[in-house]
Design a protein around this motif. Structure first.
Motif, PDB file in Angstrom:
ATOM      1  N   ASP A 288       0.840  -1.196   0.000  1.00 38.21           N
ATOM      2  CA  ASP A 288       0.000   0.000   0.000  1.00 38.21           C
ATOM      3  C   ASP A 288       0.875   1.246   0.000  1.00 38.21           C
ATOM      4  OD1 ASP A 288       0.261   1.032   2.965  1.00 38.21           O
ATOM      5  OD2 ASP A 288      -0.045  -1.125   3.099  1.00 38.21           O
ATOM      6  N   LYS A 289       0.286   2.357  -0.417  1.00 39.66           N
ATOM      7  CA  LYS A 289       1.059   3.575  -0.651  1.00 39.66           C
ATOM      8  C   LYS A 289       1.744   4.081   0.611  1.00 39.66           C
ATOM      9  CE  LYS A 289       0.334   3.938  -5.008  1.00 39.66           C
ATOM     10  NZ  LYS A 289       1.454   3.693  -5.942  1.00 39.66           N
ATOM     11  N   THR A 290       1.070   3.955   1.758  1.00 42.27           N
ATOM     12  CA  THR A 290       1.659   4.466   2.990  1.00 42.27           C
ATOM     13  C   THR A 290       2.941   3.715   3.343  1.00 42.27           C
ATOM     14  OG1 THR A 290      -0.550   5.038   3.795  1.00 42.27           O
ATOM     15  CG2 THR A 290       1.218   4.961   5.412  1.00 42.27           C
ATOM     16  N   ALA A 291       2.874   2.384   3.327  1.00 41.52           N
ATOM     17  CA  ALA A 291       4.061   1.585   3.641  1.00 41.52           C
ATOM     18  C   ALA A 291       5.137   1.771   2.579  1.00 41.52           C
ATOM     19  CB  ALA A 291       3.685   0.111   3.759  1.00 41.52           C
TER      20      ALA A 291
ATOM     21  N   VAL B 170      14.512  -5.321  -0.535  1.00 41.81           N
ATOM     22  CA  VAL B 170      13.131  -5.036  -0.146  1.00 41.81           C
ATOM     23  C   VAL B 170      12.290  -6.256  -0.489  1.00 41.81           C
ATOM     24  CG1 VAL B 170      11.140  -3.531  -0.465  1.00 41.81           C
ATOM     25  CG2 VAL B 170      13.438  -2.575  -0.569  1.00 41.81           C
ATOM     26  N   GLY B 171      11.435  -6.659   0.445  1.00 43.40           N
ATOM     27  CA  GLY B 171      10.577  -7.818   0.205  1.00 43.40           C
ATOM     28  C   GLY B 171       9.355  -7.785   1.096  1.00 43.40           C
ATOM     29  N   THR B 172       8.351  -8.546   0.709  1.00 45.95           N
ATOM     30  CA  THR B 172       7.124  -8.664   1.498  1.00 45.95           C
ATOM     31  C   THR B 172       6.931 -10.121   1.913  1.00 45.95           C
ATOM     32  OG1 THR B 172       5.842  -8.908  -0.551  1.00 45.95           O
ATOM     33  CG2 THR B 172       5.965  -6.702   0.426  1.00 45.95           C
ATOM     34  N   GLU B 173       6.435 -10.289   3.147  1.00 43.73           N
ATOM     35  CA  GLU B 173       6.177 -11.633   3.662  1.00 43.73           C
ATOM     36  C   GLU B 173       5.223 -11.540   4.844  1.00 43.73           C
ATOM     37  OE1 GLU B 173       8.606 -15.500   5.480  1.00 43.73           O
ATOM     38  OE2 GLU B 173       9.680 -13.777   4.667  1.00 43.73           O
ATOM     39  N   ASP B 174       4.178 -12.335   4.823  1.00 46.19           N
ATOM     40  CA  ASP B 174       3.223 -12.443   5.927  1.00 46.19           C
ATOM     41  C   ASP B 174       2.659 -11.081   6.342  1.00 46.19           C
ATOM     42  OD1 ASP B 174       3.681 -15.175   5.985  1.00 46.19           O
ATOM     43  OD2 ASP B 174       5.290 -15.002   7.462  1.00 46.19           O
ATOM     44  N   GLY B 175       2.343 -10.257   5.356  1.00 42.48           N
ATOM     45  CA  GLY B 175       1.727  -8.973   5.663  1.00 42.48           C
ATOM     46  C   GLY B 175       2.688  -7.907   6.133  1.00 42.48           C
ATOM     47  N   PHE B 176       3.986  -8.116   5.985  1.00 41.91           N
ATOM     48  CA  PHE B 176       4.984  -7.132   6.394  1.00 41.91           C
ATOM     49  C   PHE B 176       5.890  -6.802   5.217  1.00 41.91           C
ATOM     50  CE2 PHE B 176       3.711  -8.658  10.523  1.00 41.91           C
ATOM     51  CZ  PHE B 176       3.819  -7.542  11.340  1.00 41.91           C
ATOM     52  N   LEU B 177       6.320  -5.555   5.169  1.00 43.70           N
ATOM     53  CA  LEU B 177       7.277  -5.084   4.178  1.00 43.70           C
ATOM     54  C   LEU B 177       8.622  -4.924   4.873  1.00 43.70           C
ATOM     55  CD1 LEU B 177       7.981  -3.928   1.363  1.00 43.70           C
ATOM     56  CD2 LEU B 177       7.191  -1.703   2.183  1.00 43.70           C
ATOM     57  N   TYR B 178       9.625  -5.659   4.387  1.00 37.54           N
ATOM     58  CA  TYR B 178      10.944  -5.652   4.994  1.00 37.54           C
ATOM     59  C   TYR B 178      11.916  -4.868   4.118  1.00 37.54           C
ATOM     60  CZ  TYR B 178       9.049  -9.414   7.866  1.00 37.54           C
ATOM     61  OH  TYR B 178       8.276 -10.145   8.724  1.00 37.54           O
ATOM     62  N   VAL B 179      12.683  -3.986   4.755  1.00 35.96           N
ATOM     63  CA  VAL B 179      13.660  -3.152   4.064  1.00 35.96           C
ATOM     64  C   VAL B 179      15.008  -3.344   4.736  1.00 35.96           C
ATOM     65  CG1 VAL B 179      14.283  -0.814   3.359  1.00 35.96           C
ATOM     66  CG2 VAL B 179      11.871  -1.459   3.498  1.00 35.96           C
ATOM     67  N   CYS B 180      16.033  -3.538   3.929  1.00 35.45           N
ATOM     68  CA  CYS B 180      17.393  -3.717   4.444  1.00 35.45           C
ATOM     69  C   CYS B 180      18.355  -2.926   3.574  1.00 35.45           C
ATOM     70  CB  CYS B 180      17.764  -5.202   4.470  1.00 35.45           C
ATOM     71  SG  CYS B 180      19.470  -5.525   4.961  1.00 35.45           S
ATOM     72  N   VAL B 181      19.127  -2.035   4.180  1.00 35.16           N
ATOM     73  CA  VAL B 181      20.125  -1.232   3.469  1.00 35.16           C
ATOM     74  C   VAL B 181      21.468  -1.472   4.148  1.00 35.16           C
ATOM     75  CG1 VAL B 181      20.811   1.062   2.709  1.00 35.16           C
ATOM     76  CG2 VAL B 181      18.377   0.503   2.929  1.00 35.16           C
TER      77      VAL B 181
ATOM     78  N   ASP C 155       3.453   1.698  13.248  1.00 37.90           N
ATOM     79  CA  ASP C 155       3.626   0.526  14.109  1.00 37.90           C
ATOM     80  C   ASP C 155       4.724  -0.394  13.580  1.00 37.90           C
ATOM     81  OD1 ASP C 155       1.779   1.253  15.997  1.00 37.90           O
ATOM     82  OD2 ASP C 155       0.123   0.187  15.045  1.00 37.90           O
ATOM     83  N   GLY C 156       5.713   0.202  12.937  1.00 38.06           N
ATOM     84  CA  GLY C 156       6.834  -0.578  12.417  1.00 38.06           C
ATOM     85  C   GLY C 156       8.038  -0.515  13.342  1.00 38.06           C
ATOM     86  N   LEU C 157       9.101  -1.211  12.936  1.00 41.91           N
ATOM     87  CA  LEU C 157      10.336  -1.263  13.716  1.00 41.91           C
ATOM     88  C   LEU C 157      11.508  -0.863  12.834  1.00 41.91           C
ATOM     89  CD1 LEU C 157       9.831  -4.672  15.584  1.00 41.91           C
ATOM     90  CD2 LEU C 157       9.480  -2.387  16.515  1.00 41.91           C
ATOM     91  N   LEU C 158      12.372  -0.010  13.355  1.00 40.45           N
ATOM     92  CA  LEU C 158      13.597   0.394  12.666  1.00 40.45           C
ATOM     93  C   LEU C 158      14.778   0.020  13.532  1.00 40.45           C
ATOM     94  CD1 LEU C 158      14.739   2.033  10.149  1.00 40.45           C
ATOM     95  CD2 LEU C 158      14.956   3.927  11.754  1.00 40.45           C
TER      96      LEU C 158
ATOM     97  N   ALA D 267      14.213  -2.149   8.411  1.00 40.27           N
ATOM     98  CA  ALA D 267      12.883  -1.664   8.786  1.00 40.27           C
ATOM     99  C   ALA D 267      11.867  -2.750   8.529  1.00 40.27           C
ATOM    100  CB  ALA D 267      12.526  -0.396   8.018  1.00 40.27           C
ATOM    101  N   GLU D 268      10.907  -2.866   9.438  1.00 39.82           N
ATOM    102  CA  GLU D 268       9.817  -3.840   9.308  1.00 39.82           C
ATOM    103  C   GLU D 268       8.514  -3.065   9.392  1.00 39.82           C
ATOM    104  OE1 GLU D 268       7.914  -7.263  12.131  1.00 39.82           O
ATOM    105  OE2 GLU D 268      10.090  -7.284  11.866  1.00 39.82           O
ATOM    106  N   LEU D 269       7.760  -3.066   8.289  1.00 40.85           N
ATOM    107  CA  LEU D 269       6.561  -2.227   8.193  1.00 40.85           C
ATOM    108  C   LEU D 269       5.337  -3.102   7.924  1.00 40.85           C
ATOM    109  CD1 LEU D 269       8.092   0.438   5.787  1.00 40.85           C
ATOM    110  CD2 LEU D 269       7.760   0.710   8.242  1.00 40.85           C
ATOM    111  N   PRO D 270       4.288  -2.957   8.723  1.00 39.74           N
ATOM    112  CA  PRO D 270       3.049  -3.684   8.394  1.00 39.74           C
ATOM    113  C   PRO D 270       2.413  -3.101   7.144  1.00 39.74           C
ATOM    114  CG  PRO D 270       2.708  -2.206  10.255  1.00 39.74           C
ATOM    115  CD  PRO D 270       4.170  -2.168   9.943  1.00 39.74           C
ATOM    116  N   CYS D 271       2.050  -3.973   6.226  1.00 41.63           N
ATOM    117  CA  CYS D 271       1.473  -3.497   4.952  1.00 41.63           C
ATOM    118  C   CYS D 271       0.267  -4.316   4.541  1.00 41.63           C
ATOM    119  CB  CYS D 271       2.516  -3.515   3.841  1.00 41.63           C
ATOM    120  SG  CYS D 271       3.125  -5.164   3.409  1.00 41.63           S
ATOM    121  N   GLY D 272      -0.253  -5.184   5.462  1.00 36.88           N
ATOM    122  CA  GLY D 272      -1.379  -6.004   5.119  1.00 36.88           C
ATOM    123  C   GLY D 272      -2.685  -5.207   5.161  1.00 36.88           C
TER     124      GLY D 272
END
Length: 364
Positions: A274-277, A305-316, A342-345, A359-364
């Motif tokens: 989704d656009k916000t995530a 960057v990847g999505t899994e189980d309703g979360f968007l994961y970012v790694c730099v 409600d994500g984690l950095l 970063a772990e972002l909820p995107c479901g």
């Protein structure tokens, strides 16, 4: 097995506590005196159980619970310990009967091999049920600790209200910081270019020499191109149009293209978030890459960057000198932006590198 051992202490403790409280139930001062001792013992046993559950089950239980809840937990938990002991005995009997065919011939005179085969099958079936019972007891342990020692529904609501109030204030601060940054970029960059452009055009209008006028116009043309480029940079940092037009992957490719350091982008998106995530993920990558180029002097940056189980994961990750400060203005602003969803950095940047921003972002 450790649960069964602690149950051997908890059951006598619960019984003795009840017997000690019976004579003083109608005497408030005596009841309080006995309860102080009982609560202290219950707290120690509950802390022991909390450590056991964390070590063996991997389930953390917060220590913020009242002494009365600790006593309630200890008074109930011993039954699970007894159940666990029965399950472990079933495992022992299951192994003994399931493997009887390997050693039974040495112990007794076997005259009915069919009985040995039936006993072996029964032992293996008992072992199967006992192993399932181990997982069942472990799940019951987790649920009981969560139910009695965990936060109540009212506590969860209060904590959530506090988090929402803090995140709302953080978002407001982040918006103000972003506005100040935009104003600073426009004032120090584009505005200065436009002032220089106006001065060059004014000098060209006042000049009477054609060669001088031509030189001034060329300088004015260069200034206009640089001003246009800086204005595009400011607009790009505010919000990338590629995010809406082509998606997160294409927007991250623009970050890689504009970087002075080679950036490898790996996107594994099951579907477009989704656009916000996606917007928050984009700014996490953009800020992390900018900080790495500006402060770490890396030779290569990898973005995953990847999505899994309703979360968007970012790694730099970069191979620079490290030492990034998570409390710095850039990363701290990112942490507030991520927390608003409600994500984690998480930032790992030891001196000497490498630096890893996730970063772990909820995107479901």
């Amino acid at each position: 097995m450790t649960g069964a051992a602690t149950a051997a202490v908890e059951l006598p403790f619960a019984a003795l506590s009840g017997l000690a409280l019976l004579p003083v139930l109608a005497w408030p001062r005596g009841r309080h005196a006995v309860l102080r001792t009982v609560f202290a013992g219950a707290r120690r046993l509950a802390e022991l159980e909390r450590a056991r559950i964390r070590i063996w089950l991997g389930y953390p239980v917060a220590p913020a619970y009242e002494d009365a809840r600790a006593l309630r937990y200890v008074s109930v938990r011993w039954a699970l310990g007894v159940l666990g002991a029965i399950v472990m005995l079933s495992v022992v009997f299951g192994v003994a009967y399931g493997t009887f065919w390997t050693y039974g011939w040495l112990l007794v005179d076997v005259t009915h091999p069919g009985s040995v085969a039936i006993g072996t099958l029964g032992g293996l079936f008992l072992l199967f049920l006992a192993v399932q019972g181990i997982f069942g007891v472990a799940e019951l342990e987790r649920q009981l600790a969560q139910r009695i020692l965990g936060p109540s529904h009212q506590d969860e609501l209060e904590r959530r209200i506090v988090e929402l109030a803090e995140s709302r204030a953080a978002v407001v601060d982040a918006v103000h910081d972003e506005r100040r940054r935009i104003e600073r970029d426009l004032h120090d960059g584009v505005q200065q270019r436009l002032v220089a452009l106006g001065m060059l055009l004014g000098r060209a209008l006042r000049s009477r020499e054609a060669e001088h006028v031509d030189r001034l116009l060329r300088q004015a043309h260069d200034e206009s191109r640089q001003a246009l480029g800086e204005l595009r940079d400011v607009a790009w940092r505010i919000y990338p149009t590629a995010l809406d037009e082509a998606g997160l992957s294409a927007a991250l490719e623009t970050v890689a293209e504009r970087s002075s350091v080679p950036v490898l982008v790996e996107c594994d998106l099951e579907e477009e978030p989704d656009k916000t995530a996606a917007t928050v993920a984009y700014f996490v990558v953009c800020e992390a890459v900018t900080n790495a180029v500006k402060h770490a002097a890396p030779s290569r940056i990898v973005v995953r960057v990847g999505t899994e189980d309703g979360f968007l994961y970012v790694c730099v990750q970069d191979d620079g000198c490290g030492g990034a400060d998570p409390k710095g203005s850039g990363l701290f602003g990112l942490a507030r932006r991520v927390a608003a969803l409600d994500g984690l950095l998480n930032v790992i940047s030891p001196p000497g590198g490498p630096t890893l921003v996730t970063a772990e972002l909820p995107c479901g």
